[in-house]
Design an enzyme around this catalytic site. Structure first.
Site, PDB file in Angstrom:
ATOM      1  N   GLU A   1     -83.957  54.215-127.926  1.00  0.00           N
ATOM      2  CA  GLU A   1     -84.485  54.950-129.075  1.00  0.00           C
ATOM      3  C   GLU A   1     -85.844  55.587-128.767  1.00  0.00           C
ATOM      4  O   GLU A   1     -86.842  54.870-128.648  1.00  0.00           O
ATOM      5  CB  GLU A   1     -84.635  54.007-130.270  1.00  0.00           C
ATOM      6  CG  GLU A   1     -85.171  54.685-131.519  1.00  0.00           C
ATOM      7  CD  GLU A   1     -85.284  53.741-132.702  1.00  0.00           C
ATOM      8  OE1 GLU A   1     -85.475  54.240-133.823  1.00  0.00           O
ATOM      9  OE2 GLU A   1     -85.189  52.512-132.503  1.00  0.00           O
TER      10      GLU A   1
ATOM     11  N   GLU B   1     -96.038  54.967-131.873  1.00  0.00           N
ATOM     12  CA  GLU B   1     -95.397  53.706-131.501  1.00  0.00           C
ATOM     13  C   GLU B   1     -95.144  53.580-129.997  1.00  0.00           C
ATOM     14  O   GLU B   1     -95.059  52.467-129.482  1.00  0.00           O
ATOM     15  CB  GLU B   1     -94.091  53.532-132.280  1.00  0.00           C
ATOM     16  CG  GLU B   1     -94.321  53.463-133.784  1.00  0.00           C
ATOM     17  CD  GLU B   1     -93.053  53.184-134.562  1.00  0.00           C
ATOM     18  OE1 GLU B   1     -92.231  52.374-134.091  1.00  0.00           O
ATOM     19  OE2 GLU B   1     -92.883  53.774-135.650  1.00  0.00           O
TER      20      GLU B   1
ATOM     21  N   ASP C   1     -83.220  58.672-134.367  1.00  0.00           N
ATOM     22  CA  ASP C   1     -83.794  58.218-135.634  1.00  0.00           C
ATOM     23  C   ASP C   1     -84.432  59.422-136.323  1.00  0.00           C
ATOM     24  O   ASP C   1     -85.409  59.992-135.827  1.00  0.00           O
ATOM     25  CB  ASP C   1     -84.831  57.127-135.362  1.00  0.00           C
ATOM     26  CG  ASP C   1     -85.403  56.530-136.632  1.00  0.00           C
ATOM     27  OD1 ASP C   1     -85.977  57.298-137.440  1.00  0.00           O
ATOM     28  OD2 ASP C   1     -85.305  55.303-136.820  1.00  0.00           O
TER      29      ASP C   1
ATOM     30  N   HIS D   1     -88.329  59.343-136.925  1.00  0.00           N
ATOM     31  CA  HIS D   1     -89.127  59.642-135.731  1.00  0.00           C
ATOM     32  C   HIS D   1     -88.970  61.112-135.337  1.00  0.00           C
ATOM     33  O   HIS D   1     -89.940  61.770-134.938  1.00  0.00           O
ATOM     34  CB  HIS D   1     -88.693  58.749-134.569  1.00  0.00           C
ATOM     35  CG  HIS D   1     -88.950  57.298-134.797  1.00  0.00           C
ATOM     36  ND1 HIS D   1     -90.205  56.785-135.000  1.00  0.00           N
ATOM     37  CD2 HIS D   1     -88.112  56.235-134.852  1.00  0.00           C
ATOM     38  CE1 HIS D   1     -90.138  55.473-135.166  1.00  0.00           C
ATOM     39  NE2 HIS D   1     -88.868  55.120-135.091  1.00  0.00           N
TER      40      HIS D   1
ATOM     41  N   HIS E   1     -80.114  56.854-137.028  1.00  0.00           N
ATOM     42  CA  HIS E   1     -80.783  56.208-138.158  1.00  0.00           C
ATOM     43  C   HIS E   1     -80.989  57.256-139.239  1.00  0.00           C
ATOM     44  O   HIS E   1     -81.752  58.218-139.063  1.00  0.00           O
ATOM     45  CB  HIS E   1     -82.113  55.582-137.724  1.00  0.00           C
ATOM     46  CG  HIS E   1     -81.956  54.224-137.129  1.00  0.00           C
ATOM     47  ND1 HIS E   1     -82.908  53.616-136.350  1.00  0.00           N
ATOM     48  CD2 HIS E   1     -80.930  53.315-137.234  1.00  0.00           C
ATOM     49  CE1 HIS E   1     -82.487  52.423-135.985  1.00  0.00           C
ATOM     50  NE2 HIS E   1     -81.292  52.219-136.508  1.00  0.00           N
TER      51      HIS E   1
ATOM     52  N   ARG F   1     -89.196  58.178-144.541  1.00  0.00           N
ATOM     53  CA  ARG F   1     -88.564  56.905-144.178  1.00  0.00           C
ATOM     54  C   ARG F   1     -88.004  56.160-145.376  1.00  0.00           C
ATOM     55  O   ARG F   1     -87.796  54.942-145.334  1.00  0.00           O
ATOM     56  CB  ARG F   1     -89.504  55.996-143.382  1.00  0.00           C
ATOM     57  CG  ARG F   1     -88.752  55.203-142.316  1.00  0.00           C
ATOM     58  CD  ARG F   1     -89.650  54.485-141.345  1.00  0.00           C
ATOM     59  NE  ARG F   1     -88.873  54.130-140.150  1.00  0.00           N
ATOM     60  CZ  ARG F   1     -89.354  53.507-139.091  1.00  0.00           C
ATOM     61  NH1 ARG F   1     -90.633  53.140-139.072  1.00  0.00           N
ATOM     62  NH2 ARG F   1     -88.598  53.234-138.052  1.00  0.00           N
TER      63      ARG F   1
ATOM     64  N   GLU G   1     -81.846  52.747-141.748  1.00  0.00           N
ATOM     65  CA  GLU G   1     -83.019  51.959-141.387  1.00  0.00           C
ATOM     66  C   GLU G   1     -84.184  52.592-142.142  1.00  0.00           C
ATOM     67  O   GLU G   1     -84.807  53.547-141.678  1.00  0.00           O
ATOM     68  CB  GLU G   1     -83.277  51.963-139.873  1.00  0.00           C
ATOM     69  CG  GLU G   1     -84.377  50.965-139.506  1.00  0.00           C
ATOM     70  CD  GLU G   1     -84.887  51.126-138.086  1.00  0.00           C
ATOM     71  OE1 GLU G   1     -84.629  50.223-137.273  1.00  0.00           O
ATOM     72  OE2 GLU G   1     -85.544  52.141-137.800  1.00  0.00           O
TER      73      GLU G   1
END
Length: 271
Positions: free
Chosen positions: A154, A160, A187, A190, A213, A219, A248
């Site tokens: 990922e 991060e 995702d 992101h 995701h 989010r 997620e």
């Protein structure tokens, strides 16, 4: 045909993370089924936390599959990463992930490498960090192939990790190292930070996309932000994506409402 999944987290250290259900597993599975999902995405403290047979029984009882299994507890609970300056810590991280891959293989589910990829900096140069990552992924690639499942890498946003933030460079890295059994987890949260065009990024990554995701730009559940979900679905269909779109997400304190909103956001596309 694409399928849907929802995250179930049973790691106390990850209780504030972007996961929908944190209930005891029988309750969480029942809620996932009641909301109409096809599968669950599981986050456990480690491969010995929950017996495989327990998951099989819950899946059978609720007509659910296992979409994927997260490895984030390795970082959140144990402080492990594949790019740690310490060789001993890197070895422990690899062992943890290989244990998760073996566990996932017994359930026919891929394991996700997210936070445990770590980052370079300080004692670790960029070249060293990428070298550590490639070496670990070689072992993981072989283990996952032996277990009969793919493995999911990922790309995370810049806050991060500084290894890979976008799909295309990550795909090139996997190709360069002949990691054919490793797919990318796209995702959307992101990607909203890092990709100029989500649909174009998915199309460019093409067959390397192995999991999605399904999160809006903030989010939260899809429909809460400004992500163009129609363009994303069109891109996924354009690359003949047949795997999971999984929630997620943060829930704003109402997990079941977030789960229902997620399912509504996929049903409108016939998923």
């Amino acid at each position: 045909m694409m399928k849907t999944a929802v995250t179930l987290c049973r790691v106390p250290e990850m209780a504030a993370g972007p996961f929908v259900f944190h209930d005891e597993l029988p309750v969480a599975f029942a809620k996932a089924a009641a909301c109409g999902f096809d599968a669950v995405e599981l986050f456990f403290a480690g491969p010995d936390e929950v017996p495989v047979e327990t998951i099989r029984e819950l899946c059978q009882g609720h007509a659910l599959g296992v979409a994927a299994i997260g490895s984030g507890a390795g970082m959140a609970k144990h402080g492990l990463s594949l790019t740690d300056p310490s060789q001993e810590k890197r070895a422990q991280a690899l062992d943890f992930i290989l244990g998760m891959v073996d566990y996932g293989g017994k359930l026919g589910a891929p394991v996700i490498l997210g936070s445990m990829q770590g980052k370079w900096g300080g004692e670790v140069s960029r070249a060293q960090g990428l070298g550590f990552l490639a070496a670990a992924l070689k072992h993981i690639n072989e283990a996952a192939a032996k277990a009969g499942v793919p493995f999911l890498y990922e790309p995370l946003n810049r806050y991060e990790t500084n290894l890979f933030n976008r799909l295309a460079p990550a795909a090139v890295f996997l190709e360069q190292h002949d990691l054919q059994n490793i797919l990318l987890l796209a995702d959307l949260f992101h990607m909203n930070i890092e990709e100029p065009d989500l649909a174009a990024a998915l199309i460019e990554a093409g067959p390397r996309v192995g999991h999605v995701h399904w999160a809006d730009s903030n989010r939260l559940a899809m429909g809460s932000g400004h992500t163009d979900s129609e363009a994303v679905i069109a891109a996924l269909r354009g690359i003949s994506y047949q795997r999971y779109v999984s929630a997620e997400i943060f829930t704003n304190g109402d997990p079941e409402a977030a789960a229902r909103q997620t399912r509504e956001s996929t049903r409108k596309f016939g998923i």
